[in-house]
Design a protein around this motif. Sequence first.
Motif, PDB file in Angstrom:
ATOM      1  N   LYS A  56     -23.862  11.510 104.194  1.00  0.00           N
ATOM      2  CA  LYS A  56     -24.661  11.759 105.395  1.00  0.00           C
ATOM      3  C   LYS A  56     -24.704  13.233 105.791  1.00  0.00           C
ATOM      4  CE  LYS A  56     -23.448   7.208 107.322  1.00  0.00           C
ATOM      5  NZ  LYS A  56     -22.753   6.503 108.435  1.00  0.00           N
ATOM      6  N   LEU A  57     -23.883  14.057 105.180  1.00  0.00           N
ATOM      7  CA  LEU A  57     -23.844  15.466 105.559  1.00  0.00           C
ATOM      8  C   LEU A  57     -25.160  16.138 105.194  1.00  0.00           C
ATOM      9  CD1 LEU A  57     -20.232  16.433 104.381  1.00  0.00           C
ATOM     10  CD2 LEU A  57     -21.011  15.996 106.713  1.00  0.00           C
ATOM     11  N   PRO A  58     -25.651  17.029 106.048  1.00  0.00           N
ATOM     12  CA  PRO A  58     -26.912  17.717 105.736  1.00  0.00           C
ATOM     13  C   PRO A  58     -26.752  18.636 104.541  1.00  0.00           C
ATOM     14  CG  PRO A  58     -25.862  18.652 107.693  1.00  0.00           C
ATOM     15  CD  PRO A  58     -25.092  17.420 107.351  1.00  0.00           C
ATOM     16  N   ALA A  59     -27.853  18.959 103.914  1.00  0.00           N
ATOM     17  CA  ALA A  59     -27.834  19.845 102.745  1.00  0.00           C
ATOM     18  C   ALA A  59     -27.354  21.232 103.143  1.00  0.00           C
ATOM     19  CB  ALA A  59     -29.228  19.912 102.132  1.00  0.00           C
ATOM     20  N   GLY A  60     -26.842  21.940 102.154  1.00  0.00           N
ATOM     21  CA  GLY A  60     -26.307  23.270 102.399  1.00  0.00           C
ATOM     22  C   GLY A  60     -24.795  23.266 102.340  1.00  0.00           C
ATOM     23  N   GLY A  61     -24.235  24.403 102.088  1.00  0.00           N
ATOM     24  CA  GLY A  61     -22.784  24.478 101.982  1.00  0.00           C
ATOM     25  C   GLY A  61     -22.310  24.124 100.584  1.00  0.00           C
ATOM     26  N   PRO A  62     -21.017  24.044 100.403  1.00  0.00           N
ATOM     27  CA  PRO A  62     -20.476  23.776  99.074  1.00  0.00           C
ATOM     28  C   PRO A  62     -20.706  22.337  98.639  1.00  0.00           C
ATOM     29  CG  PRO A  62     -18.717  23.728 100.694  1.00  0.00           C
ATOM     30  CD  PRO A  62     -19.951  24.177 101.418  1.00  0.00           C
ATOM     31  N   VAL A  63     -20.638  22.118  97.351  1.00  0.00           N
ATOM     32  CA  VAL A  63     -20.717  20.772  96.800  1.00  0.00           C
ATOM     33  C   VAL A  63     -19.362  20.097  96.988  1.00  0.00           C
ATOM     34  CG1 VAL A  63     -21.133  19.385  94.739  1.00  0.00           C
ATOM     35  CG2 VAL A  63     -22.402  21.524  95.094  1.00  0.00           C
ATOM     36  N   ILE A  64     -19.361  18.868  97.517  1.00  0.00           N
ATOM     37  CA  ILE A  64     -18.109  18.142  97.738  1.00  0.00           C
ATOM     38  C   ILE A  64     -17.956  17.072  96.660  1.00  0.00           C
ATOM     39  CG2 ILE A  64     -16.804  16.668  99.300  1.00  0.00           C
ATOM     40  CD1 ILE A  64     -18.158  17.984 101.634  1.00  0.00           C
ATOM     41  N   HIS A  65     -16.841  17.139  95.950  1.00  0.00           N
ATOM     42  CA  HIS A  65     -16.528  16.165  94.911  1.00  0.00           C
ATOM     43  C   HIS A  65     -15.361  15.307  95.397  1.00  0.00           C
ATOM     44  CE1 HIS A  65     -18.751  18.764  92.008  1.00  0.00           C
ATOM     45  NE2 HIS A  65     -18.235  19.742  92.745  1.00  0.00           N
ATOM     46  N   LEU A  66     -15.549  14.010  95.466  1.00  0.00           N
ATOM     47  CA  LEU A  66     -14.473  13.099  95.855  1.00  0.00           C
ATOM     48  C   LEU A  66     -13.841  12.542  94.586  1.00  0.00           C
ATOM     49  CD1 LEU A  66     -12.929  11.652  98.107  1.00  0.00           C
ATOM     50  CD2 LEU A  66     -14.701   9.887  98.095  1.00  0.00           C
ATOM     51  N   ARG A  67     -12.579  12.877  94.367  1.00  0.00           N
ATOM     52  CA  ARG A  67     -11.883  12.460  93.160  1.00  0.00           C
ATOM     53  C   ARG A  67     -10.742  11.506  93.516  1.00  0.00           C
ATOM     54  NH1 ARG A  67     -13.006  15.922  88.797  1.00  0.00           N
ATOM     55  NH2 ARG A  67     -15.256  16.304  88.910  1.00  0.00           N
ATOM     56  N   ARG A  68     -10.493  10.603  92.615  1.00  0.00           N
ATOM     57  CA  ARG A  68      -9.583   9.481  92.850  1.00  0.00           C
ATOM     58  C   ARG A  68      -8.309   9.627  92.024  1.00  0.00           C
ATOM     59  NH1 ARG A  68     -11.986   3.520  91.439  1.00  0.00           N
ATOM     60  NH2 ARG A  68     -10.111   2.236  91.728  1.00  0.00           N
ATOM     61  N   GLY A  69      -7.169   9.605  92.710  1.00  0.00           N
ATOM     62  CA  GLY A  69      -5.902   9.594  91.994  1.00  0.00           C
ATOM     63  C   GLY A  69      -5.728   8.262  91.281  1.00  0.00           C
ATOM     64  N   ALA A  70      -4.595   8.120  90.568  1.00  0.00           N
ATOM     65  CA  ALA A  70      -4.429   6.897  89.785  1.00  0.00           C
ATOM     66  C   ALA A  70      -2.993   6.394  89.808  1.00  0.00           C
ATOM     67  CB  ALA A  70      -4.890   7.131  88.347  1.00  0.00           C
ATOM     68  N   GLY A  71      -2.279   6.669  90.898  1.00  0.00           N
ATOM     69  CA  GLY A  71      -0.931   6.144  91.020  1.00  0.00           C
ATOM     70  C   GLY A  71       0.112   7.048  90.399  1.00  0.00           C
ATOM     71  N   ALA A  72       0.226   8.274  90.906  1.00  0.00           N
ATOM     72  CA  ALA A  72       1.240   9.217  90.412  1.00  0.00           C
ATOM     73  C   ALA A  72       1.675  10.102  91.570  1.00  0.00           C
ATOM     74  CB  ALA A  72       0.693  10.061  89.266  1.00  0.00           C
ATOM     75  N   TYR A  73       2.866   9.853  92.098  1.00  0.00           N
ATOM     76  CA  TYR A  73       3.398  10.620  93.233  1.00  0.00           C
ATOM     77  C   TYR A  73       3.462  12.110  92.929  1.00  0.00           C
ATOM     78  CZ  TYR A  73       7.268  12.417  96.181  1.00  0.00           C
ATOM     79  OH  TYR A  73       8.069  13.163  97.017  1.00  0.00           O
ATOM     80  N   ILE A  74       3.712  12.453  91.668  1.00  0.00           N
ATOM     81  CA  ILE A  74       3.863  13.859  91.295  1.00  0.00           C
ATOM     82  C   ILE A  74       2.605  14.656  91.583  1.00  0.00           C
ATOM     83  CG2 ILE A  74       3.100  13.483  88.905  1.00  0.00           C
ATOM     84  CD1 ILE A  74       5.858  15.911  90.109  1.00  0.00           C
TER      85      ILE A  74
END
Length: 572
Positions: free
Chosen positions: A312-330
């Motif tokens: 929903k964020l308007p255009a402009g600004g940096p590209v946001i990448h949502l990345r998913r962890g996979a079960g590693a506390y480290i």
Amino acid sequence: MSQANDQNVQRFSHPGRGRNAARPVPKGRQVEPRAKVEIESLLGDRSRQRDLLIEHLHLIQDTYGQISAAHLAALADEMRLAFAEVYETATFYAHFDVVREGEADIPQLTVRVCDSITCAMFGAEKLLETLQAELKGDVRVVRAPCVGLCDHAPAVEVGHNFLHRATPESVAAAVAAGDTHAHIPDYVDYDAYVRDGGYATLSRLRSGELSVDDVLKVLDDGGLRGLGGAGFPTGRKWRSVRGEPGPRLMAVNGDEGEPGTFKDQLYLNTDPHRFLEGTLIGAHVVEATDVYIYLRDEYPISREILTREIAKLPAGGPVIHLRRGAGAYICGEESSLIESLEGKRGLPRHKPPFPFQVGLFGRPTLINNIETLFWVRDLIERGAEWWKSHGRNDRVGLRSYSVSGRVKEPGVKLAPSGLTIQELIDEYCGGMADGHVFAAYLPGGASGGILPASMNDIPLDFGTLEKYGCFIGSAAVVVLSDQDDVRGAALNLMRFFEDESCGQCTPCRSGTQKARMLMEQGVWDTELLGELSQCMRDASICGLGQAASNPLTSVIRFFPDLFPAPRSIAAE
């Protein structure tokens, strides 16, 4: 060629074939045609770039409920990677169920029972045994590290549906009903956030009405520090990244895996745009071209909310990448997080260089915790004096204390920095739970040490606990009572660290295992445990191994009654 040489050639060649004939089976793992078609279809028009390997592994896991050797080989071929690279990454992370050749398929439904410290205090071990014995059909029941629901212990995850204060009956009912999906709560969405003045500060910054220097000054004056555990001054970090040559990147550490910690999840699940605005302000200040939000896989609700709201964020600004962890506390360690964002195993890097110099993809990278960014808008709009007006015992600011254990009202408590554990229990948690007497507490999560109730007057903040061998970290406070076993709590934490060690360095990999084995003995060899702890602190690569022994050493130091001196035969 002599006859003897010709015979040698024949002896080491394939039977019945000449020296240069093709092998009947080419070298390397073969790609099965069916698996190749399935992977091509699954990836579709998605990019095959290297850093998306973990995202693609999630796609396979989500689709098939497991990751077969055939799919690994097809994915490696599709991404032009060595099979070994793909295999080592897939098997590093706990949430990828890799089925090796000849192994049976994984059951369709997985039930995860949290066994970290607070859930263990509330009967997780017995619950695990009961569920393993009673749940039938295509279901497997496994133990899991902290899922961030310590204030609702014991917690159980049925598929991606989290059950609070779970019982065998509630879990069985969810399984029977097929209730396996995350339930999204009400939260402040984009429209509501904007109506309340949201993104006005970001707009002022982008238009030039508010200068970058103004932002940095208020961060410096207010004294905002990293609230993920390290406590590094936020303004100084932003200046350091800004001072490096571009192009620059930004990474957000949402891998909130410390047992006892759940504050970031609360803010993401209730007011996500306050965090996103702080993130975009930080990205503007350091001129980051892209922002990578790394979110632990145990937070599917937060991930769904962020996916909806980022769109929903308007255009402009940096590209946001949502990345998913996979079960590693480290991967909560910043250099391990970078490695994981690049699609690799989450192994800590040696420093220097530091991430602000050489970070994600080799670029200068700003790394901040979710809660740190959550407060940026308020600090700018309300001013440094507002932030500094909070605090007790000569400390400054607000802290989000994740409180769990034997208190009447557990949860995230927004309170002045520097209040004591006794003040936190009495004023914010409704006192101790009925029938329980305050006996001990963890001031900073699994790695922050364990202190007795007699030491109830120490301000809970950065710099106040270190002289006792403890620290505040992410402010995860676990309260133990006279009905809890302090040595058992320390052992639970050491088992967690042993399981979560990445295995890269010997002091951590072998040290946590050896410490756990020694702690399982009826009588602790405190001298040997002390030497082992010192080795782990001095020689481990990252904070996991360096801090893993804190609960152990603090129990030995502050609970001497648990370790009676050996009897002297001569005295008898």
